[in-house]
Design a protein around this motif. Structure first.
Motif, PDB file in Angstrom:
ATOM      1  N   PHE A  23       0.807  -1.223   0.000  1.00 13.36           N
ATOM      2  CA  PHE A  23       0.000   0.000   0.000  1.00 13.36           C
ATOM      3  C   PHE A  23       0.842   1.275   0.000  1.00 13.36           C
ATOM      4  N   THR A  24       2.161   1.141   0.218  1.00 13.50           N
ATOM      5  CA  THR A  24       3.011   2.310  -0.007  1.00 13.50           C
ATOM      6  C   THR A  24       3.103   2.561  -1.510  1.00 13.50           C
ATOM      7  N   VAL A  25       3.199   1.472  -2.253  1.00 10.62           N
ATOM      8  CA  VAL A  25       3.397   1.589  -3.689  1.00 10.62           C
ATOM      9  C   VAL A  25       2.073   1.817  -4.404  1.00 10.62           C
ATOM     10  N   ILE A  26       1.004   1.206  -3.902  1.00  8.53           N
ATOM     11  CA  ILE A  26      -0.271   1.251  -4.621  1.00  8.53           C
ATOM     12  C   ILE A  26      -1.335   1.970  -3.790  1.00  8.53           C
ATOM     13  N   ASP A  27      -1.957   2.957  -4.408  1.00  9.51           N
ATOM     14  CA  ASP A  27      -3.064   3.662  -3.780  1.00  9.51           C
ATOM     15  C   ASP A  27      -4.311   2.795  -3.926  1.00  9.51           C
ATOM     16  N   PRO A  28      -4.986   2.481  -2.807  1.00  6.42           N
ATOM     17  CA  PRO A  28      -6.139   1.578  -2.896  1.00  6.42           C
ATOM     18  C   PRO A  28      -7.177   2.071  -3.909  1.00  6.42           C
ATOM     19  N   ARG A  42     -10.754   3.955   2.196  1.00  2.00           N
ATOM     20  CA  ARG A  42      -9.366   3.483   2.232  1.00  2.00           C
ATOM     21  C   ARG A  42      -9.129   2.611   3.457  1.00  2.00           C
ATOM     22  N   ILE A  43      -9.699   3.019   4.617  1.00  5.99           N
ATOM     23  CA  ILE A  43      -9.502   2.227   5.839  1.00  5.99           C
ATOM     24  C   ILE A  43      -9.993   0.800   5.610  1.00  5.99           C
ATOM     25  N   TYR A  46      -7.531  -1.017   3.238  1.00  5.57           N
ATOM     26  CA  TYR A  46      -6.304  -1.397   3.961  1.00  5.57           C
ATOM     27  C   TYR A  46      -6.570  -2.591   4.864  1.00  5.57           C
ATOM     28  N   SER A  47      -7.695  -2.546   5.573  1.00  4.31           N
ATOM     29  CA  SER A  47      -7.982  -3.599   6.546  1.00  4.31           C
ATOM     30  C   SER A  47      -8.210  -4.931   5.849  1.00  4.31           C
ATOM     31  N   ILE A  48      -9.048  -4.896   4.785  1.00  4.06           N
ATOM     32  CA  ILE A  48      -9.311  -6.133   4.050  1.00  4.06           C
ATOM     33  C   ILE A  48      -8.010  -6.645   3.440  1.00  4.06           C
ATOM     34  N   PHE A  50      -4.993  -6.224   4.588  1.00  2.00           N
ATOM     35  CA  PHE A  50      -4.156  -6.837   5.617  1.00  2.00           C
ATOM     36  C   PHE A  50      -4.665  -8.230   5.979  1.00  2.00           C
ATOM     37  N   LEU A  51      -5.979  -8.333   6.192  1.00  2.00           N
ATOM     38  CA  LEU A  51      -6.533  -9.637   6.575  1.00  2.00           C
ATOM     39  C   LEU A  51      -6.323 -10.643   5.445  1.00  2.00           C
ATOM     40  N   TRP A  54      -2.772 -11.760   5.513  1.00  2.00           N
ATOM     41  CA  TRP A  54      -2.596 -12.631   6.684  1.00  2.00           C
ATOM     42  C   TRP A  54      -3.119 -14.036   6.370  1.00  2.00           C
TER      43      TRP A  54
ATOM     44  N   ARG B  73      -3.417   9.279   2.973  1.00  2.00           N
ATOM     45  CA  ARG B  73      -2.094   8.812   2.547  1.00  2.00           C
ATOM     46  C   ARG B  73      -1.029   9.873   2.791  1.00  2.00           C
ATOM     47  N   TRP B 200     -10.156  -2.508  14.670  1.00  2.00           N
ATOM     48  CA  TRP B 200      -8.728  -2.383  15.001  1.00  2.00           C
ATOM     49  C   TRP B 200      -8.510  -2.042  16.469  1.00  2.00           C
TER      50      TRP B 200
END
Lengths: 78, 474
Positions: A23-28, A42-43, A46-48, A50-51, A54, B73, B200
Motif C-alpha cells: 500500500f506504499t506503492v499502490i493507492d487503494p 481506504r480504511i 487497507y484492513s481487508i 491486511f486480513l 494474513w 495517505r 482495530w
C-alpha cells in the motif's frame, strides 16, 4: 497453543510487511475489483488487504507445519 | 506422545524435541522485585507510555501533531508532512532502528528486551495490576488453586476488568495514530465508531490483553524473532547478566554471619529468589540462555540477599564472558566496549543518522511530474506558433498555501501561454494545465527537449526544474 502460534504469528509478521510495501506503492483507489473500481473507504481497503495477506500467509504456514509432520505421527493409528 | 525410550535417535529425536515444545506451560508466579534495575525499567515504562498514550493528544499547526493519516495517505509528524514518495525516510528509519538494536545488543545484550520492548512494558503494567488486586506471588498461586468462591470471583473479575480497560485504552490510542483522534473521540461519545476503527481497537486491545495478561514470557520464547538471532551480535566482550560461578559455588544454605569459606561454601546461599523473580522462569545460575530477556530482576533480587548476608553485591551482575574469565574490573570492561564490532556498528549507525538528518533538512517541499497531453500532440495556432499542452502534477508538501510561477526554457522564443502564477493549497496536489507556445521555425520536426521551471512566489530559493519534450509536427 504452539501450533496456533506457529501458523498465525509468522504469517502476521509477513502480512504486516507485505501490507506496508503493497500500500506504499499502490493507492487503494487505483485498484479494480471484478472490473469495477474499488469503492470502499481506504480504511476498509487497507484492513481487508491486511486480513487477506494474513490469510494467504497463514495458509502457507499451515501447509508448512502439515508437511513437517514426522513419520511417526502419520503412521500412528488411532 | 507416549514415547518413553530413554534416548531418541535420528528422526525420533526431532519428534521428541517437538513434543517437549508442545508440553503444557507451567504457569509462572513471578515474585515482585525492587532495586536499581527495576527502577530503570519503571522509568522506561513511564517514558515510553507517556509518549505512546500522550502523542496523539498533542497539537501542531492546528492539527494533530503526529498522525499517520492512512485515509489521506499522508504522514503528519510535527512540522513535516510525508507522502508515499517519501518512503525512503521510513526505510531509513527502519534500518537505523535495526542498527541501533545491533549496536546496543553488542555492547550490553538485550537492553531493548529488558527495558523498552512493548511486551516487557505491558507485562510490567499488567503484573502490577495483578499484584494490586490478587496479592503477591504466593497469594496468587493459592488463589489459583483455591476452589471458586465469592472472593475469588470478585478478585478475578476485577483483574480482568482492569486489564480490559488498559487494553481498550491501548487499542484506542493505537488507532488514534492512524485515524484523527478528534473524530475518534466524537465517535466514542456516541459509541458510533466506523466498523473498521472498532475492529482495530478491539484487535490491538485484544492482543495487548492476550500478550501481556495471558501469554507473557511465551511471546519472548516462542514468538519473538529477535530472541532467536540476538546471539549472533554477542561476543565475549558483550555485557550480559552473569552469575559469577567462581564466587558463588559451591552454593548452599549456611547460618548468617559466618564466613562462607570456613564452611567450604561460595557466596550463593541457594535461596532461589533469582529464579522466583525471573519473568521467563529460568535459573541464571545455569549460564546464559536464549530465554533470558536481560531484565536484571535477578540482579536486584540477589543484591538484596547479599546485603542481608553482609556479602558484597554483584554475585549476579552485568559482566562479560572475558571479564569473568580474566577477573577484569569495571575499567577493563569499559575499555573493551570499544572494539571492531561496536566501532563498525557505531560508524554505520552514525552515518545513517547523519544521512537521515541531512535528507530531512534538504528535503524540498515541492514535487512536480510533467505529463504530455496525449490527445492533442502538436497544434498550429495563429501567429505562426506551435502549441503543446502539458499537465503538471504539482505537490505542495509544505503546510501553507503557496503560489508558484511556471516558466519554460530550452527553445528560442518558447513561452507559457496565459496564466502562469497558480496557487496550490497546503499539503495538496493539484493538476495544472499549461499551454506552451514556440515559433514554428525554432525547432526540428519531432521531439525537442525543453525544461519547465516551477518557482515558489514567496521563496525564490524553492524551485524545481523538470525536463520534457516539445513536439513539432513532421
Amino acid at each position: 497453543m504452539l501450533k496456533w502460534i506457529q501458523v498465525l504469528w509468522p504469517s502476521f509478521l509477513i502480512a504486516a510487511v507485505a501490507e506496508a510495501v503493497f500500500f506504499t506503492v499502490i493507492d487503494p483507489q487505483e485498484l479494480y475489483l471484478f472490473g469495477e473500481p474499488v469503492d470502499y473507504s481506504r480504511i476498509a481497503t487497507y484492513s481487508i488487504g491486511f486480513l487477506g495477506f494474513w490469510l494467504v500467509c497463514a495458509a502457507s504456514s499451515l501447509s508448512t507445519i502439515f508437511l513437517q509432520r514426522p513419520a511417526k505421527e502419520i503412521n500412528r493409528r488411532t | 506422545m507416549s514415547n518413553t525410550s530413554p534416548k531418541p535417535q535420528g528422526a525420533d529425536a526431532d519428534a521428541s524435541a517437538q513434543d517437549t515444545l508442545y508440553a503444557s506451560r507451567r504457569k509462572l508466579y513471578v515474585r515482585a522485585v525492587s532495586g536499581i534495575f527495576d527502577n530503570w525499567r519503571w522509568a522506561l515504562v513511564w517514558i515510553t507510555q507517556l509518549i505512546f498514550y500522550g502523542l496523539p493528544w498533542l497539537q501542531w499547526n492546528d492539527r494533530q501533531a503526529v498522525l499517520l493519516h492512512l485515509v489521506e495517505r499522508k504522514f503528519y509528524i510535527f512540522g513535516w508532512v510525508f507522502w508515499p514518495q517519501d518512503v525512503i525516510f521510513l526505510a531509513l528509519l527502519l534500518i537505523i532502528s535495526a542498527y541501533a538494536l545491533f549496536f546496543f545488543t553488542a555492547i550490553a545484550g538485550r537492553l531493548w528486551c529488558g527495558y523498552a520492548c512493548p511486551q516487557t512494558v505491558y507485562t510490567e503494567i499488567f503484573m502490577w495490576i495483578e499484584r494490586k488486586i490478587e496479592g503477591d506471588h504466593v497469594r496468587r498461586q493459592k488463589l489459583d488453586q483455591a476452589p471458586m468462591s465469592g472472593e475469588k470471583a470478585a478478585r478475578r473479575g476485577l483483574k480482568f476488568l482492569a486489564w480490559g480497560l488498559v487494553a481498550l485504552w491501548t487499542g484506542f490510542t493505537f488507532v488514534a495514530y492512524f485515524s484523527p483522534l478528534e473524530e475518534l473521540l466524537q465517535a466514542a461519545r456516541t459509541l458510533s465508531f466506523g466498523p473498521w476503527e472498532l475492529f482495530w481497537i478491539l484487535f490491538y486491545g485484544g492482543f495487548t490483553y492476550l500478550f501481556a495478561g495471558v501469554m507473557r514470557e511465551q511471546v519472548c520464547k516462542y514468538m519473538c524473532p529477535y530472541a532467536r538471532f540476538q546471539g549472533v551480535m554477542f561476543d565475549p566482550d558483550t555485557l550480559v547478566i552473569t552469575y559469577d560461578e567462581g564466587r558463588g559455588e559451591p552454593r548452599g544454605a549456611r547460618k548468617k554471619g559466618i564466613d562462607p569459606r570456613s564452611v567450604n561454601k561460595g557466596d550463593c546461599i541457594d535461596c532461589g529468589i533469582c529464579v522466583q523473580v525471573c519473568p521467563t522462569g529460568i535459573d541464571i545460575r545455569d549460564g546464559l540462555q536464549y530465554e533470558c530477556i536481560g531484565c536484571a530482576a535477578c540482579i536486584d533480587a540477589c543484591d538484596q540477599v547479599m546485603d542481608r548476608m553482609n556479602y558484597p553485591r554483584g554475585l549476579i551482575r552485568y559482566s562479560t564472558e572475558n571479564a569473568i574469565k580474566k577477573h577484569w574490573g569495571a575499567k577493563d570492561i569499559l575499555v573493551h566496549v570499544l572494539r571492531p564490532r561496536t566501532l563498525i556498528y557505531g560508524t554505520i549507525l552514525a552515518l545513517l543518522c547523519a544521512g537521515f538528518v541531512w535528507g530531512l533538512a534538504t528535503r524540498e517541499p515541492l514535487r512536480v511530474d510533467v505529463i504530455r497531453d496525449r490527445a492533442a500532440l502538436a497544434r498550429e495556432v495563429e501567429g505562426g506558433m506551435i502549441e503543446n499542452v502539458y499537465s503538471l502534477q504539482v505537490m505542495n508538501m509544505s503546510e501553507q498555501a503557496r503560489s508558484f510561477h511556471f516558466s519554460v526554457s530550452g527553445l528560442p522564443g518558447v513561452t507559457v501561454d496565459g496564466e502562469n502564477l497558480i496557487e496550490i493549497g497546503p499539503a495538496a496536489t493539484q493538476s495544472v494545465t499549461l499551454r506552451v507556445l514556440v515559433p514554428y521555425d525554432s525547432g526540428k520536426p519531432g521531439a525537442n527537449p525543453i525544461e519547465f521551471e516551477v518557482r515558489a512566489d514567496d521563496d525564490p530559493s524553492l524551485s524545481l526544474r523538470e525536463e520534457t519534450t516539445f513536439l513539432f509536427p513532421r
